[in-house]
Design a protein around this motif. Structure first.
Motif, PDB file in Angstrom:
ATOM      1  N   GLU A  37       0.855  -1.195   0.000  1.00 16.39           N
ATOM      2  CA  GLU A  37       0.000   0.000   0.000  1.00 16.39           C
ATOM      3  C   GLU A  37       0.882   1.233   0.000  1.00 16.39           C
ATOM      4  OE1 GLU A  37      -3.483   1.960   2.843  1.00 16.39           O
ATOM      5  OE2 GLU A  37      -2.380   0.202   3.547  1.00 16.39           O
ATOM      6  N   VAL A  38       0.376   2.305  -0.599  1.00 20.68           N
ATOM      7  CA  VAL A  38       1.042   3.601  -0.576  1.00 20.68           C
ATOM      8  C   VAL A  38       0.017   4.625  -0.105  1.00 20.68           C
ATOM      9  CG1 VAL A  38       2.267   5.361  -1.916  1.00 20.68           C
ATOM     10  CG2 VAL A  38       2.536   2.938  -2.496  1.00 20.68           C
ATOM     11  N   ASP A  39       0.295   5.237   1.043  1.00 18.88           N
ATOM     12  CA  ASP A  39      -0.657   6.214   1.596  1.00 18.88           C
ATOM     13  C   ASP A  39       0.074   7.338   2.323  1.00 18.88           C
ATOM     14  OD1 ASP A  39       0.262   5.051   3.913  1.00 18.88           O
ATOM     15  OD2 ASP A  39      -1.701   4.518   4.710  1.00 18.88           O
ATOM     16  N   GLY A  40       1.084   7.891   1.684  1.00 20.80           N
ATOM     17  CA  GLY A  40       1.956   8.848   2.354  1.00 20.80           C
ATOM     18  C   GLY A  40       3.214   8.163   2.845  1.00 20.80           C
ATOM     19  N   LYS A  41       3.129   6.871   3.073  1.00 21.16           N
ATOM     20  CA  LYS A  41       4.253   5.986   3.347  1.00 21.16           C
ATOM     21  C   LYS A  41       4.141   4.812   2.384  1.00 21.16           C
ATOM     22  CE  LYS A  41       4.638   6.619   8.355  1.00 21.16           C
ATOM     23  NZ  LYS A  41       4.589   5.895   9.653  1.00 21.16           N
ATOM     24  N   VAL A  42       5.248   4.137   2.166  1.00 20.87           N
ATOM     25  CA  VAL A  42       5.249   2.919   1.371  1.00 20.87           C
ATOM     26  C   VAL A  42       5.217   1.749   2.359  1.00 20.87           C
ATOM     27  CG1 VAL A  42       6.487   1.546  -0.330  1.00 20.87           C
ATOM     28  CG2 VAL A  42       6.574   4.040  -0.462  1.00 20.87           C
ATOM     29  N   HIS A  43       4.129   0.991   2.350  1.00 19.46           N
ATOM     30  CA  HIS A  43       3.955  -0.142   3.248  1.00 19.46           C
ATOM     31  C   HIS A  43       4.306  -1.428   2.499  1.00 19.46           C
ATOM     32  CE1 HIS A  43       1.744   2.178   6.324  1.00 19.46           C
ATOM     33  NE2 HIS A  43       1.372   2.896   5.280  1.00 19.46           N
ATOM     34  N   LEU A  44       5.171  -2.238   3.097  1.00 18.87           N
ATOM     35  CA  LEU A  44       5.597  -3.483   2.481  1.00 18.87           C
ATOM     36  C   LEU A  44       4.796  -4.660   3.024  1.00 18.87           C
ATOM     37  CD1 LEU A  44       9.474  -2.986   2.614  1.00 18.87           C
ATOM     38  CD2 LEU A  44       7.886  -2.354   0.786  1.00 18.87           C
ATOM     39  N   SER A  45       4.773  -5.744   2.273  1.00 19.66           N
ATOM     40  CA  SER A  45       4.089  -6.962   2.700  1.00 19.66           C
ATOM     41  C   SER A  45       4.961  -7.787   3.643  1.00 19.66           C
ATOM     42  CB  SER A  45       3.685  -7.799   1.489  1.00 19.66           C
ATOM     43  OG  SER A  45       4.817  -8.112   0.696  1.00 19.66           O
ATOM     44  N   LEU A  46       6.252  -7.482   3.723  1.00 22.56           N
ATOM     45  CA  LEU A  46       7.184  -8.181   4.608  1.00 22.56           C
ATOM     46  C   LEU A  46       7.406  -7.349   5.863  1.00 22.56           C
ATOM     47  CD1 LEU A  46       8.069  -8.956   1.571  1.00 22.56           C
ATOM     48  CD2 LEU A  46      10.182  -9.665   2.637  1.00 22.56           C
ATOM     49  N   VAL A  47       7.684  -8.009   6.985  1.00 19.00           N
ATOM     50  CA  VAL A  47       8.089  -7.264   8.176  1.00 19.00           C
ATOM     51  C   VAL A  47       9.457  -6.654   7.913  1.00 19.00           C
ATOM     52  CG1 VAL A  47       6.672  -8.608   9.775  1.00 19.00           C
ATOM     53  CG2 VAL A  47       9.037  -9.296   9.337  1.00 19.00           C
ATOM     54  N   SER A  48       9.790  -5.625   8.645  1.00 21.22           N
ATOM     55  CA  SER A  48      11.004  -4.857   8.360  1.00 21.22           C
ATOM     56  C   SER A  48      12.276  -5.709   8.404  1.00 21.22           C
ATOM     57  CB  SER A  48      11.117  -3.676   9.323  1.00 21.22           C
ATOM     58  OG  SER A  48      11.112  -4.122  10.659  1.00 21.22           O
ATOM     59  N   ASP A  49      12.412  -6.584   9.393  1.00 20.81           N
ATOM     60  CA  ASP A  49      13.619  -7.428   9.476  1.00 20.81           C
ATOM     61  C   ASP A  49      13.775  -8.316   8.248  1.00 20.81           C
ATOM     62  OD1 ASP A  49      14.449  -6.393  11.904  1.00 20.81           O
ATOM     63  OD2 ASP A  49      13.651  -8.057  13.094  1.00 20.81           O
ATOM     64  N   ASP A  50      12.667  -8.886   7.766  1.00 20.62           N
ATOM     65  CA  ASP A  50      12.729  -9.734   6.568  1.00 20.62           C
ATOM     66  C   ASP A  50      13.089  -8.918   5.332  1.00 20.62           C
ATOM     67  OD1 ASP A  50      12.102 -11.933   8.111  1.00 20.62           O
ATOM     68  OD2 ASP A  50      10.012 -12.056   7.442  1.00 20.62           O
ATOM     69  N   ALA A  51      12.512  -7.724   5.218  1.00 23.48           N
ATOM     70  CA  ALA A  51      12.811  -6.866   4.066  1.00 23.48           C
ATOM     71  C   ALA A  51      14.294  -6.497   4.040  1.00 23.48           C
ATOM     72  CB  ALA A  51      11.945  -5.610   4.094  1.00 23.48           C
ATOM     73  N   MET A  52      14.844  -6.128   5.196  1.00 15.34           N
ATOM     74  CA  MET A  52      16.255  -5.738   5.244  1.00 15.34           C
ATOM     75  C   MET A  52      17.181  -6.940   5.055  1.00 15.34           C
ATOM     76  SD  MET A  52      16.326  -2.604   7.987  1.00 15.34           S
ATOM     77  CE  MET A  52      15.294  -3.340   9.239  1.00 15.34           C
ATOM     78  N   ALA A  53      16.742  -8.109   5.436  1.00 20.98           N
ATOM     79  CA  ALA A  53      17.548  -9.326   5.233  1.00 20.98           C
ATOM     80  C   ALA A  53      17.602  -9.713   3.757  1.00 20.98           C
ATOM     81  CB  ALA A  53      16.983 -10.482   6.058  1.00 20.98           C
ATOM     82  N   GLN A  54      16.558  -9.312   2.985  1.00 22.47           N
ATOM     83  CA  GLN A  54      16.463  -9.726   1.589  1.00 22.47           C
ATOM     84  C   GLN A  54      16.730  -8.621   0.580  1.00 22.47           C
ATOM     85  OE1 GLN A  54      12.961 -12.243   0.733  1.00 22.47           O
ATOM     86  NE2 GLN A  54      12.639 -12.322   2.942  1.00 22.47           N
ATOM     87  N   TRP A  55      16.899  -7.371   1.034  1.00 23.37           N
ATOM     88  CA  TRP A  55      17.155  -6.305   0.067  1.00 23.37           C
ATOM     89  C   TRP A  55      18.484  -6.519  -0.628  1.00 23.37           C
ATOM     90  CZ3 TRP A  55      17.155  -1.572   3.897  1.00 23.37           C
ATOM     91  CH2 TRP A  55      18.272  -1.602   4.711  1.00 23.37           C
ATOM     92  N   GLU A  56      18.643  -5.889  -1.784  1.00 23.95           N
ATOM     93  CA  GLU A  56      19.858  -6.039  -2.566  1.00 23.95           C
ATOM     94  C   GLU A  56      20.691  -4.764  -2.440  1.00 23.95           C
ATOM     95  OE1 GLU A  56      19.114  -7.179  -6.678  1.00 23.95           O
ATOM     96  OE2 GLU A  56      17.135  -7.860  -6.058  1.00 23.95           O
ATOM     97  N   PRO A  57      22.000  -4.887  -2.244  1.00 23.44           N
ATOM     98  CA  PRO A  57      22.831  -3.678  -2.255  1.00 23.44           C
ATOM     99  C   PRO A  57      22.827  -3.081  -3.655  1.00 23.44           C
ATOM    100  CG  PRO A  57      24.179  -5.651  -2.083  1.00 23.44           C
ATOM    101  CD  PRO A  57      22.753  -6.103  -2.026  1.00 23.44           C
ATOM    102  N   ALA A  58      22.802  -1.757  -3.713  1.00 24.91           N
ATOM    103  CA  ALA A  58      22.766  -1.076  -5.010  1.00 24.91           C
ATOM    104  C   ALA A  58      24.078  -0.372  -5.317  1.00 24.91           C
ATOM    105  CB  ALA A  58      21.615  -0.069  -5.030  1.00 24.91           C
TER     106      ALA A  58
END
Length: 77
Positions: free
Chosen positions: A54-75
């Motif tokens: 969802e996007v409502d002034g913030k970008v809401h992810l379907s993953l919890v924050s720890d999972d998102a940061m564990a799976q993000w890719e370095p750019a």
């Protein structure tokens, strides 16, 4: 989900409403997160647009924050 609502400097939060980062820009089918902020560790990271719930002034992810940061890719390689 229309991703054209995602703008630079928006906060990105996990499904647990904890911070993941701040949008730098949308880059193809990814969000490039700013390298500033405590979560980033001085590096840009990429997260797939497919994670956006969802996007409502913030970008809401379907993953919890720890999972998102564990799976993000370095750019910054």
């Amino acid at each position: 989900m229309p991703h054209n609502d995602i703008q630079a400097h928006m906060d990105v939060v996990g499904a647990d409403d904890l911070p993941v980062g701040t949008v730098d820009r949308v880059d193809g089918d990814h969000i490039k997160l700013a390298r500033t902020g405590p979560e980033a560790g001085g590096c840009h990271h990429l997260i797939p647009l497919a994670w956006v719930e969802e996007v409502d002034g913030k970008v809401h992810l379907s993953l919890v924050s720890d999972d998102a940061m564990a799976q993000w890719e370095p750019a910054d390689l």
